[in-house]
Motif scaffolding. Sequence first.
Motif, PDB file in Angstrom:
ATOM      1  N   GLN A  66       0.841  -1.306   0.055  1.00  0.00           N
ATOM      2  CA  GLN A  66       0.044  -0.110  -0.044  1.00  0.00           C
ATOM      3  C   GLN A  66       0.815   1.168   0.067  1.00  0.00           C
ATOM      4  OE1 GLN A  66      -2.723  -0.488   3.184  1.00  0.00           O
ATOM      5  NE2 GLN A  66      -3.935  -2.104   2.087  1.00  0.00           N
ATOM      6  N   GLU A  67       1.982   1.175  -0.761  1.00  0.00           N
ATOM      7  CA  GLU A  67       2.964   2.367  -1.002  1.00  0.00           C
ATOM      8  C   GLU A  67       2.590   3.390  -2.264  1.00  0.00           C
ATOM      9  OE1 GLU A  67       7.067   2.033  -0.049  1.00  0.00           O
ATOM     10  OE2 GLU A  67       6.799   0.166   0.474  1.00  0.00           O
ATOM     11  N   LEU A  68       1.891   2.432  -3.006  1.00  0.00           N
ATOM     12  CA  LEU A  68       1.518   2.852  -4.409  1.00  0.00           C
ATOM     13  C   LEU A  68       0.175   2.823  -4.845  1.00  0.00           C
ATOM     14  CD1 LEU A  68       4.323   1.559  -6.797  1.00  0.00           C
ATOM     15  CD2 LEU A  68       4.219   3.803  -5.646  1.00  0.00           C
ATOM     16  N   TYR A  69      -0.328   3.778  -5.539  1.00  0.00           N
ATOM     17  CA  TYR A  69      -1.728   3.885  -6.111  1.00  0.00           C
ATOM     18  C   TYR A  69      -1.622   3.923  -7.557  1.00  0.00           C
ATOM     19  CZ  TYR A  69      -6.401   5.421  -7.737  1.00  0.00           C
ATOM     20  OH  TYR A  69      -7.696   5.168  -8.081  1.00  0.00           O
ATOM     21  N   ASP A  70      -2.207   2.864  -7.935  1.00  0.00           N
ATOM     22  CA  ASP A  70      -2.161   2.594  -9.600  1.00  0.00           C
ATOM     23  C   ASP A  70      -3.594   2.343 -10.221  1.00  0.00           C
ATOM     24  OD1 ASP A  70      -1.406   1.372 -11.974  1.00  0.00           O
ATOM     25  OD2 ASP A  70      -0.231  -0.432 -11.225  1.00  0.00           O
ATOM     26  N   HIS A  71      -3.716   3.196 -11.341  1.00  0.00           N
ATOM     27  CA  HIS A  71      -5.110   2.972 -11.930  1.00  0.00           C
ATOM     28  C   HIS A  71      -4.694   3.135 -13.499  1.00  0.00           C
ATOM     29  CE1 HIS A  71      -5.053   7.370 -11.796  1.00  0.00           C
ATOM     30  NE2 HIS A  71      -6.150   7.181 -12.802  1.00  0.00           N
ATOM     31  N   TRP A  79      -1.402   4.948 -14.806  1.00  0.00           N
ATOM     32  CA  TRP A  79      -0.865   6.105 -14.104  1.00  0.00           C
ATOM     33  C   TRP A  79      -0.597   5.521 -12.525  1.00  0.00           C
ATOM     34  CZ3 TRP A  79      -0.156  10.721 -16.091  1.00  0.00           C
ATOM     35  CH2 TRP A  79      -0.707  10.706 -17.370  1.00  0.00           C
ATOM     36  N   ILE A  80       0.624   6.037 -12.144  1.00  0.00           N
ATOM     37  CA  ILE A  80       1.048   5.587 -10.736  1.00  0.00           C
ATOM     38  C   ILE A  80       1.466   6.777 -10.102  1.00  0.00           C
ATOM     39  CG2 ILE A  80       2.745   4.322  -9.639  1.00  0.00           C
ATOM     40  CD1 ILE A  80       3.221   2.723 -12.240  1.00  0.00           C
ATOM     41  N   ARG A  81       1.070   6.647  -8.755  1.00  0.00           N
ATOM     42  CA  ARG A  81       1.665   7.788  -7.856  1.00  0.00           C
ATOM     43  C   ARG A  81       1.746   7.291  -6.386  1.00  0.00           C
ATOM     44  NH1 ARG A  81      -2.646   9.206  -4.361  1.00  0.00           N
ATOM     45  NH2 ARG A  81      -4.641   8.883  -5.221  1.00  0.00           N
ATOM     46  N   LEU A  82       2.271   7.636  -5.371  1.00  0.00           N
ATOM     47  CA  LEU A  82       2.532   7.318  -3.968  1.00  0.00           C
ATOM     48  C   LEU A  82       1.081   7.510  -3.544  1.00  0.00           C
ATOM     49  CD1 LEU A  82       5.941   9.004  -2.908  1.00  0.00           C
ATOM     50  CD2 LEU A  82       5.477   6.351  -3.528  1.00  0.00           C
TER      51      LEU A  82
END
Length: 85
Positions: A66-71, A79-82
């Motif tokens: 759960q360090e990254l958000y990916d959609h 798209w990837i972000r912390l």
Amino acid sequence: MARKVPLKDRIRVALASGERMTYHDLMLAVFPFDEYPKAYRYQSNGGPPGCAMVFGKALREMKQAQELYDHQDAGGWRWIRLATK
């Protein structure tokens, strides 16, 4: 020769601004061609470049932690972000 920064730390640094990045742009930021020229070589029997395998594994592990958000948006861009804490 200086020791290389671990891959997951390079991902965190690339995403530190809080902005989202595409999968490809993030991979280019984490594996700059001038530092990792062999990372973008393809196998003789096809498939993705060598860096894509370890990069994908690191993203999966960080997403599971759960360090990254990916959609993926409707246009097919990933798209990837912390993740925010």
